[in-house]
Scaffold this motif. Structure first.
Motif, PDB file in Angstrom:
ATOM      1  N   ASN A 134       0.800  -1.321   0.066  1.00 53.89           N
ATOM      2  CA  ASN A 134      -0.019   0.002  -0.053  1.00 53.89           C
ATOM      3  C   ASN A 134       0.752   1.220  -0.099  1.00 53.89           C
ATOM      4  O   ASN A 134       1.011   1.997   1.013  1.00 53.89           O
ATOM      5  CB  ASN A 134      -1.097  -0.002   1.200  1.00 53.89           C
ATOM      6  N   SER A 135       1.465   1.494  -1.289  1.00 49.28           N
ATOM      7  CA  SER A 135       2.302   2.769  -1.306  1.00 49.28           C
ATOM      8  C   SER A 135       1.330   3.981  -1.464  1.00 49.28           C
ATOM      9  O   SER A 135      -0.019   3.729  -1.530  1.00 49.28           O
ATOM     10  CB  SER A 135       3.242   2.591  -2.448  1.00 49.28           C
ATOM     11  N   LEU A 136       1.850   4.958  -1.312  1.00 50.24           N
ATOM     12  CA  LEU A 136       1.000   6.479  -1.424  1.00 50.24           C
ATOM     13  C   LEU A 136       0.081   6.466  -2.684  1.00 50.24           C
ATOM     14  O   LEU A 136      -1.063   7.071  -2.487  1.00 50.24           O
ATOM     15  CB  LEU A 136       1.850   7.573  -1.415  1.00 50.24           C
ATOM     16  N   ASP A 137       0.422   6.043  -3.511  1.00 49.06           N
ATOM     17  CA  ASP A 137      -0.531   5.989  -4.972  1.00 49.06           C
ATOM     18  C   ASP A 137      -1.765   5.128  -4.509  1.00 49.06           C
ATOM     19  O   ASP A 137      -2.798   5.569  -5.396  1.00 49.06           O
ATOM     20  CB  ASP A 137       0.204   5.449  -6.208  1.00 49.06           C
ATOM     21  N   LYS A 138      -1.765   4.197  -3.662  1.00 48.37           N
ATOM     22  CA  LYS A 138      -2.831   3.456  -3.476  1.00 48.37           C
ATOM     23  C   LYS A 138      -3.791   4.138  -2.163  1.00 48.37           C
ATOM     24  O   LYS A 138      -4.657   3.506  -1.804  1.00 48.37           O
ATOM     25  CB  LYS A 138      -2.439   1.935  -3.016  1.00 48.37           C
ATOM     26  N   THR A 139      -3.162   4.967  -1.296  1.00 45.52           N
ATOM     27  CA  THR A 139      -3.773   5.536  -0.130  1.00 45.52           C
ATOM     28  C   THR A 139      -3.867   7.077  -0.349  1.00 45.52           C
ATOM     29  O   THR A 139      -4.824   7.273  -0.891  1.00 45.52           O
ATOM     30  CB  THR A 139      -2.899   5.128   1.136  1.00 45.52           C
ATOM     31  N   TYR A 140      -3.058   7.907   0.342  1.00 46.53           N
ATOM     32  CA  TYR A 140      -3.324   9.475   0.509  1.00 46.53           C
ATOM     33  C   TYR A 140      -3.551   9.816  -1.077  1.00 46.53           C
ATOM     34  O   TYR A 140      -4.624  10.545  -1.158  1.00 46.53           O
ATOM     35  CB  TYR A 140      -2.273   9.959   0.945  1.00 46.53           C
ATOM     36  N   LEU A 141      -2.687   9.473  -1.899  1.00 43.43           N
ATOM     37  CA  LEU A 141      -2.741  10.179  -3.408  1.00 43.43           C
ATOM     38  C   LEU A 141      -4.027   9.793  -4.040  1.00 43.43           C
ATOM     39  O   LEU A 141      -4.733  10.543  -4.872  1.00 43.43           O
ATOM     40  CB  LEU A 141      -1.547   9.920  -4.075  1.00 43.43           C
ATOM     41  N   LYS A 142      -4.396   8.718  -3.904  1.00 49.05           N
ATOM     42  CA  LYS A 142      -5.875   8.015  -4.562  1.00 49.05           C
ATOM     43  C   LYS A 142      -6.722   8.782  -4.135  1.00 49.05           C
ATOM     44  O   LYS A 142      -7.646   9.132  -4.733  1.00 49.05           O
ATOM     45  CB  LYS A 142      -5.633   6.504  -4.397  1.00 49.05           C
ATOM     46  N   LYS A 143      -6.888   8.772  -2.605  1.00 46.51           N
ATOM     47  CA  LYS A 143      -7.973   9.545  -1.824  1.00 46.51           C
ATOM     48  C   LYS A 143      -8.022  10.864  -2.541  1.00 46.51           C
ATOM     49  O   LYS A 143      -9.189  11.489  -2.901  1.00 46.51           O
ATOM     50  CB  LYS A 143      -7.799   9.598  -0.355  1.00 46.51           C
ATOM     51  N   ALA A 144      -6.933  11.749  -2.471  1.00 42.92           N
ATOM     52  CA  ALA A 144      -6.777  13.091  -3.119  1.00 42.92           C
ATOM     53  C   ALA A 144      -7.249  12.984  -4.408  1.00 42.92           C
ATOM     54  O   ALA A 144      -8.152  14.085  -4.911  1.00 42.92           O
ATOM     55  CB  ALA A 144      -5.477  13.575  -3.049  1.00 42.92           C
ATOM     56  N   LEU A 145      -7.014  12.340  -5.291  1.00 46.77           N
ATOM     57  CA  LEU A 145      -7.242  12.355  -6.685  1.00 46.77           C
ATOM     58  C   LEU A 145      -8.928  11.954  -6.800  1.00 46.77           C
ATOM     59  O   LEU A 145      -9.311  12.580  -7.615  1.00 46.77           O
ATOM     60  CB  LEU A 145      -6.596  11.100  -7.601  1.00 46.77           C
ATOM     61  N   ASP A 146      -9.316  11.222  -6.040  1.00 46.60           N
ATOM     62  CA  ASP A 146     -10.692  10.969  -5.892  1.00 46.60           C
ATOM     63  C   ASP A 146     -11.685  11.969  -5.806  1.00 46.60           C
ATOM     64  O   ASP A 146     -12.893  12.089  -5.973  1.00 46.60           O
ATOM     65  CB  ASP A 146     -11.086   9.787  -5.033  1.00 46.60           C
ATOM     66  N   THR A 147     -11.086  13.133  -5.006  1.00 44.40           N
ATOM     67  CA  THR A 147     -11.738  14.384  -4.703  1.00 44.40           C
ATOM     68  C   THR A 147     -11.924  15.121  -6.291  1.00 44.40           C
ATOM     69  O   THR A 147     -12.913  15.963  -6.135  1.00 44.40           O
ATOM     70  CB  THR A 147     -11.148  15.309  -3.852  1.00 44.40           C
ATOM     71  N   GLY A 148     -11.399  14.789  -7.298  1.00 44.24           N
ATOM     72  CA  GLY A 148     -11.529  15.687  -8.308  1.00 44.24           C
ATOM     73  C   GLY A 148     -10.378  16.920  -8.510  1.00 44.24           C
ATOM     74  O   GLY A 148     -10.628  17.679  -9.182  1.00 44.24           O
ATOM     75  N   ASN A 149      -9.997  17.340  -6.941  1.00 45.27           N
ATOM     76  CA  ASN A 149      -9.436  18.472  -7.152  1.00 45.27           C
ATOM     77  C   ASN A 149      -7.643  18.477  -7.170  1.00 45.27           C
ATOM     78  O   ASN A 149      -7.263  19.653  -7.250  1.00 45.27           O
ATOM     79  CB  ASN A 149      -9.563  19.265  -5.590  1.00 45.27           C
ATOM     80  N   LEU A 150      -7.240  17.345  -7.421  1.00 41.36           N
ATOM     81  CA  LEU A 150      -5.815  17.146  -7.499  1.00 41.36           C
ATOM     82  C   LEU A 150      -5.464  16.823  -9.042  1.00 41.36           C
ATOM     83  O   LEU A 150      -5.868  15.863  -9.765  1.00 41.36           O
ATOM     84  CB  LEU A 150      -5.219  16.148  -6.720  1.00 41.36           C
ATOM     85  N   GLU A 151      -4.366  17.561  -9.463  1.00 43.34           N
ATOM     86  CA  GLU A 151      -3.623  16.979 -10.511  1.00 43.34           C
ATOM     87  C   GLU A 151      -2.215  16.902 -10.500  1.00 43.34           C
ATOM     88  O   GLU A 151      -1.659  17.615  -9.757  1.00 43.34           O
ATOM     89  CB  GLU A 151      -3.878  18.176 -11.662  1.00 43.34           C
ATOM     90  N   ILE A 152      -1.727  15.616 -10.899  1.00 44.87           N
ATOM     91  CA  ILE A 152      -0.283  15.319 -10.650  1.00 44.87           C
ATOM     92  C   ILE A 152       0.268  15.388 -11.930  1.00 44.87           C
ATOM     93  O   ILE A 152      -0.044  14.759 -13.204  1.00 44.87           O
ATOM     94  CB  ILE A 152      -0.311  14.067 -10.100  1.00 44.87           C
ATOM     95  N   LEU A 153       1.370  16.265 -12.048  1.00 46.32           N
ATOM     96  CA  LEU A 153       2.194  16.108 -13.503  1.00 46.32           C
ATOM     97  C   LEU A 153       3.459  15.468 -13.000  1.00 46.32           C
ATOM     98  O   LEU A 153       4.392  15.865 -12.280  1.00 46.32           O
ATOM     99  CB  LEU A 153       2.517  17.625 -13.679  1.00 46.32           C
ATOM    100  N   ASP A 154       3.830  14.492 -13.870  1.00 45.67           N
ATOM    101  CA  ASP A 154       4.885  13.329 -13.586  1.00 45.67           C
ATOM    102  C   ASP A 154       6.005  14.105 -14.485  1.00 45.67           C
ATOM    103  O   ASP A 154       5.751  14.644 -15.304  1.00 45.67           O
ATOM    104  CB  ASP A 154       4.771  12.171 -13.691  1.00 45.67           C
ATOM    105  N   LEU A 155       7.170  13.596 -14.302  1.00 45.21           N
ATOM    106  CA  LEU A 155       8.342  13.803 -15.080  1.00 45.21           C
ATOM    107  C   LEU A 155       8.520  15.407 -15.254  1.00 45.21           C
ATOM    108  O   LEU A 155       8.970  15.959 -16.449  1.00 45.21           O
ATOM    109  CB  LEU A 155       8.514  13.299 -16.437  1.00 45.21           C
ATOM    110  N   HIS A 156       8.035  15.983 -14.288  1.00 46.71           N
ATOM    111  CA  HIS A 156       8.320  17.546 -14.096  1.00 46.71           C
ATOM    112  C   HIS A 156       9.377  17.803 -13.098  1.00 46.71           C
ATOM    113  O   HIS A 156       8.830  17.847 -11.818  1.00 46.71           O
ATOM    114  CB  HIS A 156       6.736  18.290 -13.804  1.00 46.71           C
ATOM    115  N   TYR A 157      10.472  18.258 -13.408  1.00 49.67           N
ATOM    116  CA  TYR A 157      11.365  18.611 -12.485  1.00 49.67           C
ATOM    117  C   TYR A 157      11.571  19.936 -12.254  1.00 49.67           C
ATOM    118  O   TYR A 157      11.746  20.863 -13.240  1.00 49.67           O
ATOM    119  CB  TYR A 157      12.822  18.057 -12.999  1.00 49.67           C
ATOM    120  N   VAL A 158      11.379  20.286 -10.772  1.00 44.34           N
ATOM    121  CA  VAL A 158      11.344  21.914 -10.381  1.00 44.34           C
ATOM    122  C   VAL A 158      12.957  22.331 -10.332  1.00 44.34           C
ATOM    123  O   VAL A 158      13.570  21.618  -9.634  1.00 44.34           O
ATOM    124  CB  VAL A 158      10.748  22.274  -9.197  1.00 44.34           C
ATOM    125  N   ASP A 159      13.400  23.108 -11.046  1.00 42.53           N
ATOM    126  CA  ASP A 159      14.761  23.585 -11.260  1.00 42.53           C
ATOM    127  C   ASP A 159      15.034  24.928 -10.267  1.00 42.53           C
ATOM    128  O   ASP A 159      16.134  24.519  -9.422  1.00 42.53           O
ATOM    129  CB  ASP A 159      15.242  23.667 -12.519  1.00 42.53           C
TER     130      ASP A 159
END
Ligand code: FAD
Length: 491
Positions: free
Chosen positions: A211-236
């Motif tokens: 149960n990594s975070l993609d299956k717990t906290y992040l999944k719950k946050a995404l289910d609200t419809g309010n979270l967008e995750i952009l992967d492969l985005h490195y903040v310089d």
């Protein structure tokens, strides 16, 4: 080019970031999360196991980077495990949506109350043990192995041998809870479901069970419809604007690590959850490049959580050693914390090499009596760690004491096979501190000297917590978010 406008940005999708995302999304805020690693679930690429390292094995490296036995060559790919090399210490970190939760052993340990009080004297300990720690364990889906399964399962011979030997040497052992679903593991053992922990999957990701975070906290946050995750985005780097908002310079990379698009984001509220080393690098680099204000305590009070690896060879060589087949999920530990002369906790770690090597591996956690310091070298554009043998001296003494006592009671030798002289003082899985709660930040993680910048990750913990840290990182993040939201910091 016009910046991409968004009210709240979270940098990093590990523990601190995931808690922040869920609580903000539940409060009805729109949140954008920028993560340099890959979204593995979305990519459909399977994680690889220890015996056949593939795409997920390492962050843009030509060879595997496990703490030992790196004989495998790789095609560079944005894999899950990264290693940051400093002069006297190597720090392993997770990359990908879920941060460290993707690569870690899932050991979900609540610190000893007395030690938590010592580390965080300003916090209401009672409230943490009655409220934030139970909440963290519930959201993370922490569970404990069934004792009968542990007794019967050949994949846990290493734990049974480790515990028997520890008892014979006069040490106390404890059962260690985990986020890996042990009911799933029981089914794996019966071949009712695909195998993961019983198929040497862990530090390059688990395809099932964990149960990594993609299956717990992040999944719950995404289910609200309010979270967008952009992967492969490195903040310089980050820039503070005159109106106290932030501008972020971001590189959108491909899976070979090449920059595809440079992007600029603009936000009113910024949460840094890039992990201890990632957050420190962003703050110090942005200070160097863009004069982002940071005060003197940033970089101080850093520690390796007393991490010290060691091992023993010739462990029961005539009776099958620690076992050919080993689960990757540790469930046992030696608790010597109350010994005033040699306080330590050590995980009885698996070494699933597909053959019997009659070797026991231990990841020790010690007190950190002498803390380190992190700074930034503008020329090399790298972090510099003030950390040497003097910082790990007491940890070495504890390891020596432990190994000698174990060998005396049980036979065996110091493991030269795993480490030079049998000791791995350079192996660090738990970098903590540098942006300490109440020192570099206010009581709830707002960075000193800033109105709209918050720190939420391992860097808030002053270098030590005495056990594996993610349960504490989550509890602290829950505490901070509850208070920050109550104080209307995000409106
Ligand atoms: P992280 O989980 O490290 O997340 C930070 C995220 O930010 C990462 O995904 C990173 O890619 C991203 N990021 C960093 N910089 C940038 C940037 N500039 N731009 C965009 N994104 C960025 N702890 C335990 O409690 N139990 C265990 O069993 C355990 N086992 C471990 C085993 C291994 C091999 C390792 C490496 C660690 C282990 N840990 C364990 C430690 C635990 O995983 C970490 O303490 C925890 O993940 C830290 O959480 P965090 O929120 O500080 O940041």
């Amino acid at each position: 080019k016009d910046p991409i406008e968004t009210p709240v940005i979270i940098i990093g999708s590990g523990y601190g970031g995931a808690v922040a995302a869920l609580r903000l999304c539940e409060a009805g805020k729109k949140v954008l999360m920028l993560e340099m690693g890959l979204n593995w679930e979305k990519s459909g690429i399977p994680y690889s196991n220890l015996l056949k390292p593939g795409k997920s094995a390492a962050w843009l490296k030509k060879k595997t980077i496990a703490p030992f036995m790196n004989i495998f060559s790789l095609t560079p790919f944005t894999g899950t495990l990264d290693r940051l090399d400093f002069e006297n210490i190597n720090i392993w970190v997770g990359r990908g949506v879920g941060g460290g939760s993707i690569v870690n052993g899932g050991m979900a340990v609540t610190p000893k109350e007395s030690y938590f009080k010592e580390v965080f004297p300003q916090l209401d300990t009672e409230k943490f043990y009655q409220s934030y720690f139970p909440l963290a364990r519930k959201e993370l889906k922490v569970n404990t192995i069934d004792e009968q399964f542990l007794k019967d399962c050949p994949y846990y011979k290493f734990t049974r041998v480790g515990e028997e030997e520890a008892h014979k040497a006069g040490f106390k052992t404890i059962r260690v809870p985990n986020v890996y679903d042990f009911k799933y593991m029981e089914k794996e053992f019966k071949n009712e479901v695909p195998r993961s922990a019983l198929n040497t999957e862990v530090i390059y990701g688990n395809n099932y069970g964990k149960n990594s975070l993609d299956k717990t906290y992040l999944k719950k946050a995404l289910d609200t419809g309010n979270l967008e995750i952009l992967d492969l985005h490195y903040v310089d780097s980050i820039q503070l604007n005159p109106d106290k908002s932030y501008t972020l310079n971001v590189q959108n990379i491909n899976t070979s690590g090449n920059v595809e698009v440079e992007k600029v984001f603009h936000c009113q509220k910024l949460i840094l959850s890039a992990g201890t080393m990632g957050t420190l690098k962003l703050l110090m680099r942005s200070n160097e490049l863009n004069q982002l204000p940071i005060e003197k305590s940033v970089g101080k009070n850093w520690g390796n959580n007393g991490n010290f690896m060691t091992g023993r060879n010739w462990v029961r060589p005539l009776s099958g050693g620690t076992g050919v087949q080993q689960s990757t999920i540790p469930v046992g530990g030696v608790d010597n914390w109350d010994d005033k002369d040699h306080p330590f906790f050590t995980e009885i770690a698996p070494l699933p090499m597909g053959m019997d090597v009659a070797t026991a591996l231990y990841l020790m956690i010690n007190r950190v009596d002498k803390k380190g310091k992190v700074s930034y070298n503008g020329k090399t554009q790298q972090l510099v760690l003030d950390w040497d043998v003097s910082n790990t001296q007491k940890m070495r003494e504890n390891a020596d004491y432990f190994i000698k006592k174990m060998n005396k009671a049980n036979g065996g030798t110091r493991s030269h096979f795993l480490f030079k002289n049998g000791f791995g003082p350079n192996v660090c899985y738990h970098p903590l501190g540098g942006c300490v709660l109440g020192e570099a930040t206010n009581a709830y993680g707002k960075l000193n000297g800033h109105e709209n910048l918050f720190i939420l990750d391992g860097s808030l913990i002053p270098g030590t917590i005495g056990v594996n840290p993610f349960v504490t990182i989550v509890a602290i993040a829950e505490y901070c978010m509850e208070n920050l939201i109550q104080q209307d910091e995000f409106t």
